[in-house]
Design a protein around this motif. Structure first.
Motif, short mmCIF file in Angstrom:
data_model
loop_
_atom_site.label_atom_id
_atom_site.label_comp_id
_atom_site.label_asym_id
_atom_site.label_seq_id
_atom_site.Cartn_x
_atom_site.Cartn_y
_atom_site.Cartn_z
N VAL A 107 0.83 -1.21 0.00
CA VAL A 107 0.00 0.00 0.00
C VAL A 107 0.86 1.25 0.00
CG1 VAL A 107 -2.11 -0.87 1.04
CG2 VAL A 107 -0.24 -0.21 2.51
N LYS A 108 0.45 2.21 -0.80
CA LYS A 108 1.11 3.51 -0.85
C LYS A 108 0.02 4.57 -0.88
CE LYS A 108 4.22 6.72 -2.07
NZ LYS A 108 3.56 7.64 -2.91
N ASP A 109 -0.05 5.38 0.16
CA ASP A 109 -1.05 6.45 0.23
C ASP A 109 -2.46 5.94 -0.03
OD1 ASP A 109 0.99 8.17 0.79
OD2 ASP A 109 1.24 8.84 -1.28
N GLU A 110 -2.92 5.03 0.78
CA GLU A 110 -4.24 4.41 0.55
C GLU A 110 -5.12 4.53 1.79
OE1 GLU A 110 -5.06 3.22 -2.34
OE2 GLU A 110 -3.30 2.37 -3.33
N GLN A 111 -5.05 5.66 2.51
CA GLN A 111 -5.79 5.76 3.77
C GLN A 111 -7.28 5.46 3.63
OE1 GLN A 111 -5.15 9.73 5.19
NE2 GLN A 111 -6.09 10.70 3.42
N ILE A 139 -8.03 1.30 3.09
CA ILE A 139 -7.71 0.25 4.06
C ILE A 139 -8.98 -0.32 4.71
CG2 ILE A 139 -6.50 -0.28 6.22
CD1 ILE A 139 -4.46 0.32 4.21
N ASP A 167 3.47 -1.22 4.05
CA ASP A 167 3.31 0.21 3.84
C ASP A 167 4.55 0.73 3.11
OD1 ASP A 167 2.70 2.89 3.93
OD2 ASP A 167 3.67 3.13 5.88
N SER A 189 4.13 5.45 2.73
CA SER A 189 2.96 6.33 2.56
C SER A 189 3.18 7.66 3.28
CB SER A 189 1.72 5.67 3.13
OG SER A 189 1.42 4.50 2.43
N ASP A 245 0.45 9.71 3.86
CA ASP A 245 -0.83 10.09 4.47
C ASP A 245 -1.09 9.22 5.70
OD1 ASP A 245 -1.39 7.66 3.45
OD2 ASP A 245 -3.06 8.27 2.18
N THR A 261 -2.21 6.30 6.09
CA THR A 261 -2.32 4.86 5.84
C THR A 261 -1.88 4.02 7.04
OG1 THR A 261 -1.97 5.20 3.49
CG2 THR A 261 -1.53 3.00 4.32
N SER A 303 6.38 -1.64 7.80
CA SER A 303 6.40 -0.29 7.30
C SER A 303 7.81 -0.03 6.75
CB SER A 303 6.03 0.63 8.46
OG SER A 303 6.43 1.92 8.17
#
Ligand code: UDP
Ligand code: MG
Length: 330
Positions: free
Chosen positions: A25-29, A32, A62, A65, A67, A69, A87
Motif C-alpha cells: 500500500v502507498k497512500d491508501e488511507q 484500508i 506500507d 505512505s 498520508d 495509511t 512499514s
C-alpha cells in the motif's frame, strides 16, 4: 506433510493450510477500511468449518505512505491481531514492497493482492481449491479489461506481446500480481538474488505447476492509481531487460546487415565509375547515410547503457527494501 528444506516451514496442500494475504500500500488511507472489511469476511468464511483453511493473516506492506495509511493499519491491527504490517523506510515501489511481503509472510499459501479491491477477494476461495488439487501457482486472469482505459489496454497488450516475443520466459497475458503461490514457490522467489524485482518475470521464470482462474476486474472505487504512463514505461523496460538479452544482440545483426549493403553499394560505385567515369553529386545520400548510422549508433549505445546501468545496480548489492517498523511481529 512435507517440509521445505530451506526454511522448515511446512509446504504443499495439507488439510489445514494457513493463508497469508499480502497487500502493498502507498497512500491508501481511504482504501484500508473497506479492504479489511471485505477481505476479512471472505477469509473468515474460508476458515469456517468446511472452508478448509486453518487460519489466515493479512500482511500490509506500507510502501512509504505520506498520508494516514499507517494509522489506518494500526487501527485495523488493534481490531484484529491477524492483521499485521511492515512499514518500509521510504517508497521503494510496488515490486520491492511485494518482495518484502513475501519475505515476511508466514502462510503455506501466499496471495498478493492490491488494496483497491479491483481484484475480487472472493476468487481466493477458488484459488485455494486449485491449490489443493496440486497446483503451486494459481494466477488470476482478467476476463475483461473494461475497467482500464483504451490506451492502457492497448499498451498492455503491446507489452505482453513484446515481452513474450523477446523472452523465453512467457508471462501469461492479462494476469496481474493477484495469484496464489505455494510456499515452495515463495522460497524460490525469495532465493533469487536480483535487485530488479519484476515480479511477473520472476514468477514466470520459476516454473512450477501453474493454472489460471478467470475473474472480472472492476474499476478502482477508492483512492487513485499510483501508476502513470511513465512509471508503466519504466516497469516495462525493467521487465524486458531483466528477461531478455535480445535488445542487446539485435545491433550486431543490424550492423552486419548495413555493412553488407554498404559493401554492395561500394562494388556498384566502383563498377559504375570504371564504366561511366566520375560524377561528384551525392551530398544528400552522404547526409542520409551519416545521420542514419549516427542514429543507430546512439540507439544501440543507449540500449547498452540500460543494461550496464542495471549491472551497476545489481553489483552494488544494496538491500531491496528497508523495514522501519513491524506491526504484529516479524
Ligand atoms: N503501490 C505500492 N507502491 C507504489 C505504488 C503502488 O505499494 O509505489 C500499491 C498500491 O497502493 C496498490 C497496488 O500497489 O495497492 C496497485 O496500485 P494501483 O492500484 O495504483 O495500480 P493499478 O491498478 O492502477 O495498476
Ligand atoms: Mg489498481
Amino acid at each position: 506433510m512435507e517440509t521445505n528444506a530451506l526454511t522448515e516451514i511446512p509446504t504443499g496442500p495439507g488439510p489445514l493450510p494457513t493463508l497469508s494475504v499480502i497487500v502493498p500500500v502507498k497512500d491508501e488511507q481511504v482504501a484500508i477500511g473497506p479492504f479489511v472489511a471485505r477481505v476479512t469476511a471472505v477469509l473468515d468464511a474460508l476458515v469456517a468449518p468446511g472452508g478448509g483453511c486453518e487460519a489466515w493473516e493479512i500482511l500490509f506492506v506500507d510502501d512509504g505512505s505520506q498520508d494516514a495509511t499507517l494509522a489506518a493499519i494500526h487501527a485495523a491491527h488493534r481490531a484484529d491481531p491477524r492483521i499485521r504490517a511492515l512499514s518500509l523506510s521510504r517508497n521503494f515501489g510496488k515490486e520491492a514492497a511485494l518482495s518484502a511481503g513475501l519475505d515476511h509472510a508466514r502462510g503455506r499459501a501466499v496471495v498478493p493482492i492490491d488494496v483497491d479491491l479491483q481484484d475480487p477477494p472472493e476468487v481466493i476461495g477458488e484459488m485455494l481449491d486449485r491449490w489443493r488439487e496440486g497446483f503451486e501457482v494459481v494466477y488470476g486472469v482478467r476476463r475483461n479489461r473494461l475497467s482500464d482505459s483504451l490506451p492502457k489496454r492497448m499498451t498492455a497488450d503491446l507489452y505482453y506481446r513484446a515481452h513474450n516475443w523477446l523472452s523465453s520466459d512467457k508471462i501469461p497475458e492479462h494476469a496481474g500480481d493477484f495469484r496464489l503461490l505455494d510456499r515452495k514457490v515463495v522460497e524460490v522467489i525469495r532465493a533469487m538474488p536480483e535487485r530488479n524485482r519484476f515480479m511477473k518475470g520472476l514468477f514466470a521464470w520459476g516454473g512450477f505447476r501453474q493454472t489460471a482462474v478467470e475473474y472480472d476486474r472492476s474499476p478502482r472505487k477508492l483512492g487513485e492509481t499510483k501508476f502513470n504512463y511513465w512509471k508503466l514505461w519504466t516497469l516495462a523496460i525493467d521487465g524486458i531487460t531483466s528477461a531478455s538479452t535480445v535488445p542487446l544482440r539485435v545491433w550486431s545483426y543490424l550492423g552486419a546487415g548495413i555493412a553488407l549493403l554498404a559493401l554492395c553499394y561500394a562494388i556498384f560505385l566502383v563498377v559504375r565509375t570504371a564504366l561511366f567515369g566520375v560524377d561528384v553529386a551525392g551530398y544528400p545520400s552522404i547526409m542520409v547515410a551519416t545521420l542514419f548510422l549516427g542514429g543507430v549508433q546512439l540507439l544501440s549505445l543507449g540500449v547498452l547503457g540500460e543494461y550496464v546501468g542495471r549491472i551497476l545496480v545489481e553489483v552494488k548489492h544494496r538491500p531491496i527494501y528497508i523495514v522501519r517498523d513491524t506491526i504484529g511481529g516479524d
